[in-house]
Enzyme design. Structure first.
Site, mmCIF file in Angstrom:
data_model
loop_
_atom_site.group_PDB
_atom_site.id
_atom_site.type_symbol
_atom_site.label_atom_id
_atom_site.label_comp_id
_atom_site.label_asym_id
_atom_site.label_seq_id
_atom_site.Cartn_x
_atom_site.Cartn_y
_atom_site.Cartn_z
ATOM 1 N N ASP A 1 0.785 -1.379 -0.148
ATOM 2 C CA ASP A 1 -0.136 0.022 -0.161
ATOM 3 C C ASP A 1 0.643 1.195 0.169
ATOM 4 O O ASP A 1 1.842 1.155 0.527
ATOM 5 C CB ASP A 1 -0.845 -0.137 1.320
ATOM 6 C CG ASP A 1 -1.971 0.760 1.142
ATOM 7 O OD1 ASP A 1 -2.411 1.401 0.016
ATOM 8 O OD2 ASP A 1 -2.585 1.114 2.320
ATOM 9 N N THR B 1 -8.084 2.118 8.995
ATOM 10 C CA THR B 1 -8.527 2.639 10.447
ATOM 11 C C THR B 1 -9.372 1.690 11.140
ATOM 12 O O THR B 1 -8.951 1.349 12.265
ATOM 13 C CB THR B 1 -8.956 3.985 10.128
ATOM 14 O OG1 THR B 1 -8.197 4.656 9.213
ATOM 15 C CG2 THR B 1 -9.347 4.637 11.578
ATOM 16 N N GLY C 1 -9.749 5.013 1.985
ATOM 17 C CA GLY C 1 -10.467 5.791 2.913
ATOM 18 C C GLY C 1 -11.903 4.924 3.268
ATOM 19 O O GLY C 1 -13.004 5.766 3.374
ATOM 20 N N GLY C 2 -12.038 3.706 3.172
ATOM 21 C CA GLY C 2 -13.286 3.096 3.349
ATOM 22 C C GLY C 2 -13.753 3.004 4.722
ATOM 23 O O GLY C 2 -15.011 2.848 4.734
HETATM 24 ZN ZN LIG Z 1 -4.858 5.043 1.448
#
Ligand SMILES: [Zn+2]
Length: 295
Positions: A82, A233, A209-210
């Site tokens: 990532d 997150t 940012g899911g």
């Molecule tokens: Zn990202």
């Protein structure tokens, strides 16, 4: 089975109206939880890893965990790097057995970003792995990256086309209103932009940012070409909170295996809920069959 290349998988997802969930692994238990969740639903999964996590553990450890977890599993598993800005690390990962790599040169001007991404395209071709690159700046905080709302730049569809045509990407990361980290209010996701970008590029989109987006937002983004959705997150919070919760509820239990098992079960449930939500359940077999047809 051996780890699979991200490119045909995301193409299959985009063509069949689902998205593959991509979770940022922490340790071997989280990897195992991702693969078990995918298996329980008969769906594919992307185990992705931040550059910071690669540095913490080393390439050797990370690739051995993901290979071990995938080896005896009937579902397709991708190991993806990532947001990486370091060409040396990217090449080292591709060489070590990652089946997809990401270059994030999105803070650079368009031409420089494209130039840097082309160098990574050559690495991806050399090792036969998938590739993700980013154009526009996704706001929020992820590891050591901080992009303030006023600095974030939404991706322009025409630029996106030039960028994607030159790179032959497996996944295209772009800024469409989502953010890394937790949302303070309901984010304004630009669905028209997602649609316009996908129409222009015909490239599976990676939605960053899911964490915290609504089910409706996910469904609308997937219907418009988002084929990879990143969840980081949310996992970080479940990972820590489930450990703490077990100890609070069982203050006299110092058997580590029971503590980490409670943690991994909580993570596994989280993974399964997203795989299912994104429509990935039952897609492992059709995807594997599509590979046979292509070959
Ligand atoms: Zn990202």
């Amino acid at each position: 089975m051996p780890l699979v290349n991200m490119k045909p998988l995301l193409r299959h997802a985009m063509d069949n109206g689902y998205a593959v969930a991509a979770f940022n692994l922490v340790d071997y238990g989280t990897v195992k939880g991702m693969v078990q969740a995918a298996e329980s639903l008969g769906g594919p999964v992307i185990c992705q890893v931040s550059a910071k996590t690669v540095k913490y553990w080393s390439h050797k450890e990370v690739v051995s965990w993901v290979r071990t977890a995938a080896e005896d599993s009937p579902v397709p598993v991708v190991l993806h790097l990532d947001h990486c800005k370091d060409l040396e690390m990217i090449e080292a990962c591709a060489k070590a057995g990652w089946t997809s790599i990401m270059i994030d040169a999105s803070e650079l001007p368009f031409e420089e970003n494209l130039e840097m991404s082309k160098r990574v395209r050559d690495i991806a071709e050399k090792y036969g792995v998938g590739m993700e690159a980013e154009l526009g700046q996704i706001m929020g905080v992820e590891d050591d990256m901080h992009v303030a709302e006023e600095e974030s730049v939404l991706t322009d569809p025409a630029d996106a086309k030039t960028f994607c045509d030159a790179l032959d990407l497996s996944a295209f990361a772009c800024a469409v209103g989502t953010a890394h980290g937790f949302y303070k209010g309901e984010p304004v996701v630009d669905f028209d932009r997602i649609e316009a970008i996908n129409k222009a590029t015909r490239t599976p989109m990676a939605l960053h940012g899911g964490t915290g987006l609504s089910d409706e937002t996910f469904a609308k983004a997937i219907a418009r070409g988002s084929a990879k959705i990143n969840i980081s997150t949310n996992l970080k919070h479940v990972f820590v909170e489930s450990f703490v919760k077990y100890h609070r509820e069982n203050p006299d239990d110092f058997e580590p295996l029971r503590v980490i098992d409670a943690q991994y079960q909580a993570c596994r449930l989280l993974f399964a809920s997203f795989i299912s939500k994104f429509g990935g359940g039952g897609q492992a077999q059709p995807f594997l069959e599509s590979l046979k047809v292509a070959a």
